[in-house]
Design a protein around this motif. Structure first.
Motif, PDB file in Angstrom:
ATOM      1  N   LEU A  88       0.822  -1.211   0.000  1.00 25.05           N
ATOM      2  CA  LEU A  88       0.000   0.000   0.000  1.00 25.05           C
ATOM      3  C   LEU A  88       0.856   1.260   0.000  1.00 25.05           C
ATOM      4  N   ILE A  89       1.955   1.261   0.747  1.00 26.74           N
ATOM      5  CA  ILE A  89       2.836   2.432   0.779  1.00 26.74           C
ATOM      6  C   ILE A  89       3.455   2.673  -0.594  1.00 26.74           C
ATOM      7  N   VAL A  90       3.916   1.611  -1.255  1.00 27.87           N
ATOM      8  CA  VAL A  90       4.495   1.753  -2.600  1.00 27.87           C
ATOM      9  C   VAL A  90       3.448   2.266  -3.577  1.00 27.87           C
ATOM     10  N   PHE A  91       2.243   1.713  -3.501  1.00 24.00           N
ATOM     11  CA  PHE A  91       1.177   2.134  -4.419  1.00 24.00           C
ATOM     12  C   PHE A  91       0.835   3.611  -4.233  1.00 24.00           C
ATOM     13  N   PHE A  92       0.634   4.034  -2.995  1.00 26.11           N
ATOM     14  CA  PHE A  92       0.266   5.422  -2.748  1.00 26.11           C
ATOM     15  C   PHE A  92       1.418   6.379  -3.025  1.00 26.11           C
ATOM     16  N   SER A  93       2.652   5.916  -2.939  1.00 29.46           N
ATOM     17  CA  SER A  93       3.787   6.772  -3.300  1.00 29.46           C
ATOM     18  C   SER A  93       3.717   7.145  -4.775  1.00 29.46           C
ATOM     19  N   TYR A  94       3.480   6.154  -5.631  1.00 32.53           N
ATOM     20  CA  TYR A  94       3.362   6.435  -7.060  1.00 32.53           C
ATOM     21  C   TYR A  94       2.099   7.242  -7.363  1.00 32.53           C
ATOM     22  N   PHE A  95       1.003   6.889  -6.705  1.00 36.03           N
ATOM     23  CA  PHE A  95      -0.268   7.560  -6.982  1.00 36.03           C
ATOM     24  C   PHE A  95      -0.216   9.034  -6.580  1.00 36.03           C
ATOM     25  N   TYR A  96       0.268   9.329  -5.368  1.00 38.41           N
ATOM     26  CA  TYR A  96       0.261  10.703  -4.869  1.00 38.41           C
ATOM     27  C   TYR A  96       1.198  11.592  -5.683  1.00 38.41           C
ATOM     28  N   VAL A  97       2.385  11.096  -6.008  1.00 35.76           N
ATOM     29  CA  VAL A  97       3.331  11.908  -6.770  1.00 35.76           C
ATOM     30  C   VAL A  97       2.824  12.125  -8.192  1.00 35.76           C
ATOM     31  N   SER A  98       2.168  11.123  -8.780  1.00 37.72           N
ATOM     32  CA  SER A  98       1.616  11.297 -10.128  1.00 37.72           C
ATOM     33  C   SER A  98       0.519  12.356 -10.145  1.00 37.72           C
ATOM     34  N   VAL A  99      -0.187  12.519  -9.016  1.00 39.99           N
ATOM     35  CA  VAL A  99      -1.221  13.551  -8.929  1.00 39.99           C
ATOM     36  C   VAL A  99      -0.605  14.931  -8.707  1.00 39.99           C
ATOM     37  N   GLN A 100       0.441  14.998  -7.876  1.00 43.02           N
ATOM     38  CA  GLN A 100       1.018  16.280  -7.491  1.00 43.02           C
ATOM     39  C   GLN A 100       2.016  16.838  -8.501  1.00 43.02           C
ATOM     40  N   TYR A 101       2.759  15.956  -9.178  1.00 45.66           N
ATOM     41  CA  TYR A 101       3.839  16.425 -10.056  1.00 45.66           C
ATOM     42  C   TYR A 101       3.517  16.054 -11.493  1.00 45.66           C
ATOM     43  N   ASP A 102       3.447  17.066 -12.352  1.00 45.29           N
ATOM     44  CA  ASP A 102       3.163  16.873 -13.776  1.00 45.29           C
ATOM     45  C   ASP A 102       4.409  17.245 -14.582  1.00 45.29           C
ATOM     46  N   PRO A 103       5.130  16.264 -15.147  1.00 41.91           N
ATOM     47  CA  PRO A 103       6.340  16.596 -15.913  1.00 41.91           C
ATOM     48  C   PRO A 103       6.053  17.410 -17.166  1.00 41.91           C
ATOM     49  N   TYR A 104       4.867  17.254 -17.763  1.00 41.33           N
ATOM     50  CA  TYR A 104       4.533  18.017 -18.965  1.00 41.33           C
ATOM     51  C   TYR A 104       4.344  19.502 -18.622  1.00 41.33           C
ATOM     52  N   GLU A 105       3.720  19.769 -17.475  1.00 36.94           N
ATOM     53  CA  GLU A 105       3.579  21.169 -17.048  1.00 36.94           C
ATOM     54  C   GLU A 105       4.935  21.782 -16.729  1.00 36.94           C
ATOM     55  N   GLN A 106       5.817  21.013 -16.107  1.00 37.18           N
ATOM     56  CA  GLN A 106       7.162  21.499 -15.808  1.00 37.18           C
ATOM     57  C   GLN A 106       7.933  21.791 -17.087  1.00 37.18           C
ATOM     58  N   ALA A 107       7.794  20.909 -18.078  1.00 36.64           N
ATOM     59  CA  ALA A 107       8.484  21.111 -19.357  1.00 36.64           C
ATOM     60  C   ALA A 107       7.962  22.344 -20.083  1.00 36.64           C
ATOM     61  N   GLU A 108       6.645  22.575 -20.031  1.00 31.90           N
ATOM     62  CA  GLU A 108       6.072  23.748 -20.686  1.00 31.90           C
ATOM     63  C   GLU A 108       6.536  25.045 -20.016  1.00 31.90           C
ATOM     64  N   ASN A 109       6.639  25.035 -18.693  1.00 28.64           N
ATOM     65  CA  ASN A 109       7.124  26.230 -18.001  1.00 28.64           C
ATOM     66  C   ASN A 109       8.575  26.527 -18.361  1.00 28.64           C
ATOM     67  N   MET A 110       9.391  25.492 -18.449  1.00 29.71           N
ATOM     68  CA  MET A 110      10.783  25.693 -18.855  1.00 29.71           C
ATOM     69  C   MET A 110      10.862  26.232 -20.275  1.00 29.71           C
ATOM     70  N   LYS A 111      10.042  25.701 -21.167  1.00 35.43           N
ATOM     71  CA  LYS A 111      10.053  26.150 -22.560  1.00 35.43           C
ATOM     72  C   LYS A 111       9.577  27.593 -22.677  1.00 35.43           C
ATOM     73  N   LYS A 112       8.606  27.975 -21.849  1.00 33.68           N
ATOM     74  CA  LYS A 112       8.065  29.327 -21.897  1.00 33.68           C
ATOM     75  C   LYS A 112       9.125  30.373 -21.555  1.00 33.68           C
ATOM     76  N   TYR A 113      10.004  30.056 -20.610  1.00 34.05           N
ATOM     77  CA  TYR A 113      11.033  31.009 -20.175  1.00 34.05           C
ATOM     78  C   TYR A 113      12.390  30.750 -20.837  1.00 34.05           C
ATOM     79  N   GLY A 114      12.389  29.939 -21.885  1.00 36.68           N
ATOM     80  CA  GLY A 114      13.619  29.729 -22.638  1.00 36.68           C
ATOM     81  C   GLY A 114      14.594  28.772 -21.994  1.00 36.68           C
ATOM     82  N   GLY A 115      14.120  27.912 -21.110  1.00 34.50           N
ATOM     83  CA  GLY A 115      14.995  26.948 -20.459  1.00 34.50           C
ATOM     84  C   GLY A 115      14.975  25.601 -21.150  1.00 34.50           C
TER      85      GLY A 115
END
Length: 440
Positions: free
Chosen positions: A325-352
């Motif tokens: 259960l701890i392993v499952f919720f670790s993947y589930f919670y981080v997948s909800v909280q952290y979006d790599p596509y949003e992070q990539a778009e923010n970097m692209k927006k500011y020229g990073g």
């Protein structure tokens, strides 16, 4: 000690620290005030026996409240309704589009979501206090046939008890918000920290009396090793280099700098452990409430093969299920909280961009790949730290619930994480006022 002295030399920071300490003291005083209609003499006479024998469905809540739950004090259910409400509201941001829009609106949206969290906290506190009072009225809270309420308790006494405990939970929520706003550190986390820390002397004495000095020394050595491991992993991070392209605005040149994107090894914190602890106790809670109406507990397959193992933290079935259960919720919670596509778009927006990785979708895929590798290590770390005390209990170390003691993995994770976060916040405020940190 020099860091503490430096913090108290700053007038503004000293006021915040003293205010935080005053709120924590007030919280601990409320945790000792008995609620109306409770036979406090009976509970006080059995406190030591309750602390050493109880491993029921409310053991985690009792740990977070510093033992206030089993005493049915004013702050009996403590901060747990607010934590549960906060987690639910955060998860709903993925499911409900309205919540996702509020999350992107900034401060105004956060204020609206905070208001929803407060309303949900009141509802959850009401449900939880009603369930606890119902179990206490049926003499099921402290064990079969153990009286908790006064002998002449009636329906009005039960209603008064539910109202008092619900109001106590709302007051605890207000104290936590005051600490966050006017004090130092996160108020809710510090209240949990205070509740767990107050159990250290009592549970340490229980281990010493029940298992002897040798076992107590082994437990202390194991706790020190666990703290070192938790600090090492909690401070660990993967630093991904990020380069910002040069751009001309008028006659000035911007960008061209190099920095890094820090990704923590344990991105989910202690939230997956709290999720797993709450879920693993849920079947036991429902079964206990249902069976409280019958004078004898039914002997069926569910009770023998499921509830019996879920009530025994040292059983291998409990340990395996808890780890999964701890392993499952670790993947589930981080997948909800952290979006790599949003992070990539923010970097692209500011020229990073990441050197060697194309901006946009390839960057998001790379960040997701790195995050998955870190999640594997972080989830395994959380699971191992949480189940280690249960394994020690299986080997005969101590007579108390491994999941409900401040010497357990869950409690140590919370204690160390809150301490590290609070110290970092104190250091950052010292940097703002004095332009120098604790270390030179």
């Amino acid at each position: 000690m020099s860091a503490i002295f430096s913090a108290f030399k700053d007038a503004d920071l000293r006021k915040k620290i003293l205010f935080t300490l005053a709120m924590i003291v007030l919280y601990r005083i409320g945790a000792q005030i008995p609620s109306p209609g409770v036979d406090y003499r009976e509970i006080s006479a059995r406190l030591h026996e309750i602390a050493s024998e109880n491993s029921g469905v409310y053991s985690l809540i009792n740990l977070f409240s510093g033992g206030a739950l089993l005493q049915l004090s004013v702050f009996a259910i403590g901060i747990m309704p607010y934590i549960t409400a906060s987690i639910i509201v955060q998860l709903l941001t993925v499911v409900i589009p309205r919540f996702e829009e509020l999350k992107k609106e900034g401060q105004s949206g956060q204020s609206t979501m905070m208001q929803y969290t407060r309303y949900l906290t009141v509802a959850l506190a009401l449900l939880q206090s009603a369930g606890i009072v119902a179990l206490a009225d049926r003499e099921q809270l402290l064990g079969q046939g153990q009286r908790v309420l006064v002998e002449d308790a009636n329906i009005f006494t039960l209603i008064m008890l539910v109202v008092v405990m619900t109001s106590g939970a709302v007051l605890v929520m207000w104290l936590g918000e005051l600490i966050t706003e006017r004090g130092i550190g996160n108020g809710m986390s510090l209240l949990i920290f205070a509740g767990i820390a107050t159990r250290l002397p009592t549970d340490g004495m229980n281990i010493l009396q029940s298992s002897g000095g040798v076992v107590f020394g082994v437990v202390l050595a194991a706790v020190i090793l666990l703290v070192i491991g938790v600090v090492f992993i909690e401070q660990g991070q993967r630093r991904i280099p990020v380069q910002y392209a040069k751009r001309m605005v008028g006659r000035r040149q911007y960008g061209g700098t190099s920095t890094y994107l820090p990704l923590k090894v344990n991105q989910g914190g202690v939230i997956p452990v709290i999720f797993a602890s709450s879920l693993i106790y849920m079947p036991v809670l429902i079964t206990q409430i249902v069976n409280s109406n019958s004078p004898t507990v039914p002997d069926n397959w569910w009770m023998r093969n499921v509830i019996a193992h879920l009530q025994t933290p040292s059983s291998w079935q409990y340990i395996v299920l808890y780890f999964v259960l701890i392993v499952f919720f670790s993947y589930f919670y981080v997948s909800v909280q952290y979006d790599p596509y949003e992070q990539a778009e923010n970097m692209k927006k500011y020229g990073g961009f990441i050197p060697g990785i194309r901006p946009g979708r390839p960057t998001a895929q790379y960040l997701g790949y790195v995050m998955n590798r870190l999640l594997f290590v972080g989830a395994a770390y959380l699971g191992i730290i949480a189940v280690l005390p249960n394994i020690m209990l299986d080997l005969g170390v101590g007579n108390i619930d491994a999941g409900a003691t401040p010497f357990g993995g869950t409690a140590l994770l919370i204690l160390v994480s809150v301490a590290l976060t609070t110290v970092k916040q104190i250091e950052s405020q010292l940097l703002q006022s004095n332009y120098e940190g604790f270390l030179k």
